[in-house]
Design an enzyme around this catalytic site. Structure first.
Site, PDB file in Angstrom:
ATOM      1  CE1 TYR A   1      32.078  38.507  31.641  1.00  0.00           C
ATOM      2  CE2 TYR A   1      31.507  38.044  33.922  1.00  0.00           C
ATOM      3  CZ  TYR A   1      31.434  38.857  32.810  1.00  0.00           C
ATOM      4  OH  TYR A   1      30.711  40.015  32.862  1.00  0.00           O
TER       5      TYR A   1
ATOM      6  CB  CYS B   1      36.272  42.358  45.392  1.00  0.00           C
ATOM      7  SG  CYS B   1      34.581  42.441  46.015  1.00  0.00           S
TER       8      CYS B   1
ATOM      9  CG  ASN C   1      38.460  38.648  45.305  1.00  0.00           C
ATOM     10  OD1 ASN C   1      37.246  38.602  45.159  1.00  0.00           O
ATOM     11  ND2 ASN C   1      39.297  38.072  44.469  1.00  0.00           N
ATOM     12  N   GLY C   2      36.475  37.619  47.893  1.00  0.00           N
ATOM     13  CA  GLY C   2      35.999  36.265  48.132  1.00  0.00           C
ATOM     14  C   GLY C   2      34.730  36.251  48.956  1.00  0.00           C
TER      15      GLY C   2
ATOM     16  CB  CYS D   1      37.157  30.652  40.847  1.00  0.00           C
ATOM     17  SG  CYS D   1      35.693  31.147  39.915  1.00  0.00           S
TER      18      CYS D   1
ATOM     19  N   GLY E   1      35.320  45.023  39.814  1.00  0.00           N
ATOM     20  CA  GLY E   1      34.310  45.630  40.671  1.00  0.00           C
ATOM     21  C   GLY E   1      34.146  47.093  40.347  1.00  0.00           C
TER      22      GLY E   1
ATOM     23  CG  ASP F   1      31.496  34.738  29.064  1.00  0.00           C
ATOM     24  OD1 ASP F   1      31.003  34.487  30.167  1.00  0.00           O
ATOM     25  OD2 ASP F   1      31.271  35.799  28.453  1.00  0.00           O
TER      26      ASP F   1
ATOM     27  CB  CYS G   1      29.310  30.652  42.787  1.00  0.00           C
ATOM     28  SG  CYS G   1      30.957  30.940  43.486  1.00  0.00           S
TER      29      CYS G   1
END
Length: 467
Positions: free
Chosen positions: A255, A10, A112-113, A249, A38, A359, A395
C-alpha cells in the site's frame, strides 16, 4: 481521510551537492514525489556555509514552499521531511526536520519510523535533565545523539552508540555543518535508497523521487548501515549490528510505496500485479468484470484480470482534488465522504457480477460503503478480494494502526466480515501467497500485523497494552 486504511508513515530526503544544482529545489521536488508518505507537515533544512537554515510548517509541500522561500534556503547540502504523525500530535512543533544546537555544534535530523522503546528512553533522559520541545520519538534520537557526541570525535561514532540503544524501525538522514549522514535500522524495516547525480549524493525513502530529478539509483542503504558524505573523505560506509534476517515492512509493497518505486531491487507495481494473480489462484470466482479500488488496489486488479481472463474495467471515478487530509464530515455524512472521493461508473457496473480488488481491510467501515456504492450502481453481485492477509494486530514501527479490538479481522470470522461489508464473498491473499509476490527482493519481511510475531521487542508498556 479513509477510515479503512492503515495510515501513512513519513518520507525523508537528503542531498549532498557537489555540483551547481539548486539544492533547495532538489529537496523540494524530492519531497513533492514523496508527498504520498505524509500530508500533515513538511520541512526543509539547508546547510548554508556551516549555518543551518530551515522552514517547516503544517500542510502540503506545494503550499509551504514558494520561490522566495526556496531562494532563501540556499546551500550545498540539505534534508527534507514529509510527515504523518505516528507518534506525537499533529502540531507544527512536531514537524521535521528537527534542528538542534548542542555543545558540539548544531545538526538537523529527519526520521521515518517508530521506536518501540522511545517512552522508556525519554523518561531516562528527562531524569538526567533533558528538556524536550516535542512529543516525537525523533527528538529522543536527537537527544541521545547530542549527548553521545560529547564522548566521540565524530557524529558517526556517536550514531553507532545511539543505534545500539534505540529499538524499532528507522530511516534517518542527518545533516551537520560538514556532513550528510544516512542510517537504517538493523532490520531494514523502513526503506531508504541511495543515488547519485554526477558527483552529488542523494538519499530518499523511495526511488520514485530520483526519477524526476535524473538521479541514478545506486542501491538500498543496507540494514544497520551508516553512510557518511563529507568534502574531506567523500563517501564512507559503516556497518553496525545488521541482523541475520531483515524485516522490511510488507505494507510498503502492499500500500504505502508508489507503484513506480523500486525497493530492495523489486518494483512495487510488479509485487502488486503478482498479488492479484495469486488472489485469483487462491480465491477464484465467476464474474463479469474486475474493478480495482483507486489507487493502491489497481495493480492487484490488473494481476487478477490477467490471471482470470475476466475483463478489467474502470469502475470508479476518483476525485483527484480531494486529498488524503480531506476534512472528515460528521457521522451522519460518512456516506457523502465516500461519494465525494469515489463515484462508480454505472455503465461499467450495472447488471454485472463485480470482483472488487482492494489492498486491505482495516476496520471494515469504508469497504462496506464502497460495496454499497457498487450495488447502488446496479451491480448484481460484489465479490471482494484483498491483496493483503487479514490485519489482526497493531503495528509499532511507524504505521498508525487502530488498537486490536478495532481491527475487523481480529474480532470476526471471514463469513462475518463478508456479511458486515455486505459482500457476496470475501477472499484475502494468504501470508504464504503474499510472500511469494516478493520474489526477487533482496530482503525478508515483517508480517507482524498479520501474525502478531514481531521482529523487534515491544519495550514500552503502553505499546504492550495495545496488543
Amino acid at each position: 481521510m479513509w477510515q479503512d486504511k492503515l495510515k501513512e508513515e513519513c518520507g525523508v530526503f537528503g542531498v549532498y551537492n557537489n555540483n551547481e544544482f539548486d539544492t533547495s529545489r532538489m529537496v523540494y521536488y524530492g519531497l513533492f514525489a514523496l508527498q504520498h508518505r505524509g500530508q500533515e507537515s513538511a520541512g526543509i533544512a539547508i546547510n548554508n556555509n556551516g549555518t543551518i537554515v530551515y522552514r517547516k510548517e503544517m500542510g502540503m509541500v506545494a503550499d509551504i514552499f514558494d520561490d522566495n522561500v526556496l531562494d532563501y534556503l540556499n546551500g550545498h547540502s540539505g534534508i527534507g521531511h514529509v510527515r504523518y504523525s505516528t507518534t506525537g500530535s499533529s502540531l507544527v512543533e512536531n514537524a521535521q526536520p528537527l534542528v538542534i544546537k548542542y555543545t558540539k555544534g548544531h545538526m538537523a535530523l529527519a526520521h521515518n519510523g517508530n521506536l518501540t522503546n522511545a517512552d522508556t528512553l525519554r523518561k531516562e533522559l528527562e531524569v538526567k535533565g533533558t528538556i524536550f520541545q516535542t512529543t516525537t520519538d525523533s527528538e529522543v534520537i536527537a537527544a541521545l545523539l547530542s549527548r553521545a557526541r560529547i564522548k566521540y570525535n565524530s557524529i558517526e561514532e556517536a550514531l553507532v552508540e545511539v543505534m545500539s540503544i534505540i529499538k524499532g524501525a528507522y530511516a534517518l538522514v542527518i545533516m551537520t555543518p560538514h556532513k550528510l549522514i544516512a542510517a537504517r535500522d538493523p532490520f531494514g524495516m523502513r526503506p531508504l535508497v541511495f543515488g547519485k547525480k554526477e558527483d552529488s549524493f542523494i538519499f530518499s525513502s523511495e526511488s520514485c523521487a530520483f526519477d524526476a530529478l535524473g538521479v541514478d539509483l545506486v542501491r538500498d542503504v543496507d540494514p544497520g548501515e551508516i553512510i557518511v558524505i563529507s568534502k574531506e573523505k567523500g563517501l564512507e560506509s559503516i556497518q553496525t549490528n545488521k541482523k541475520k534476517q531483515s524485516a522490511m515492512c510488507s505494507f510498503e509493497y502492499i500500500y504505502f510505496a508508489r507503484p513506480d518505486s523500486v525497493i530492495e531491487s523489486l518494483e512495487v507495481y510488479e509485487a502488486r500485479f503478482r498479488a492479484g494473480k495469486v488472489l485469483f489462484e487462491e480465491y477464484p470466482v465467476e464474474a463479469d468484470v474486475v474493478v480495482g479500488v483507486p489507487d493502491s488496489g489497481l495493480g492487484a486488479a490488473h494481476g487478477f484480470a490477467a490471471a482470470s481472463g475476466i475483463p478489467l474495467v474502470d469502475g470508479f471515478m476518483k476525485n483527484r482534488y480531494v486529498g488524503r487530509t480531506f476534512i472528515a464530515p460528521s457521522q451522519g455524512l460518512r456516506e457523502l465522504a465516500v461519494h465525494l472521493k469515489l463515484n462508480p461508473i454505472r455503465s461499467q457496473i450495472e447488471g454485472k457480477r463485480v470482483i472488487m480488488i482492494d489492498d486491505s481491510i482495516v476496520r471494515g467501515t469504508t469497504s462496506r460503503r464502497i460495496v454499497n456504492l457498487l450495488r447502488e450502481a446496479g451491480a448484481k453481485e460484489v465479490h471482494v478480494r484483498v491483496s493483503s492477509p487479514p490485519v489482526k494486530y497493531s503495528c509499532y514501527f511507524g504505521i498508525d494502526t487502530p488498537e486490536r479490538e478495532n481491527l475487523i479481522a481480529s474480532t470476526h470470522s471471514l463469513d462475518e466480515i463478508r456479511d458486515l461489508i455486505c459482500a457476496d464473498s470475501v477472499g484475502y491473499i494468504s501470508r504464504e501467497g503474499l510472500l511469494s509476490t516478493f520474489e526477487g527482493a533482496g530482503c525478508e519481511f515483517c508480517t507482524g500485523c498479520f501474525t502478531g510475531d514481531y521482529p523487534v521487542e515491544i519495550v514500552d508498556e503502553e505499546a504492550k497494552r495495545c496488543q
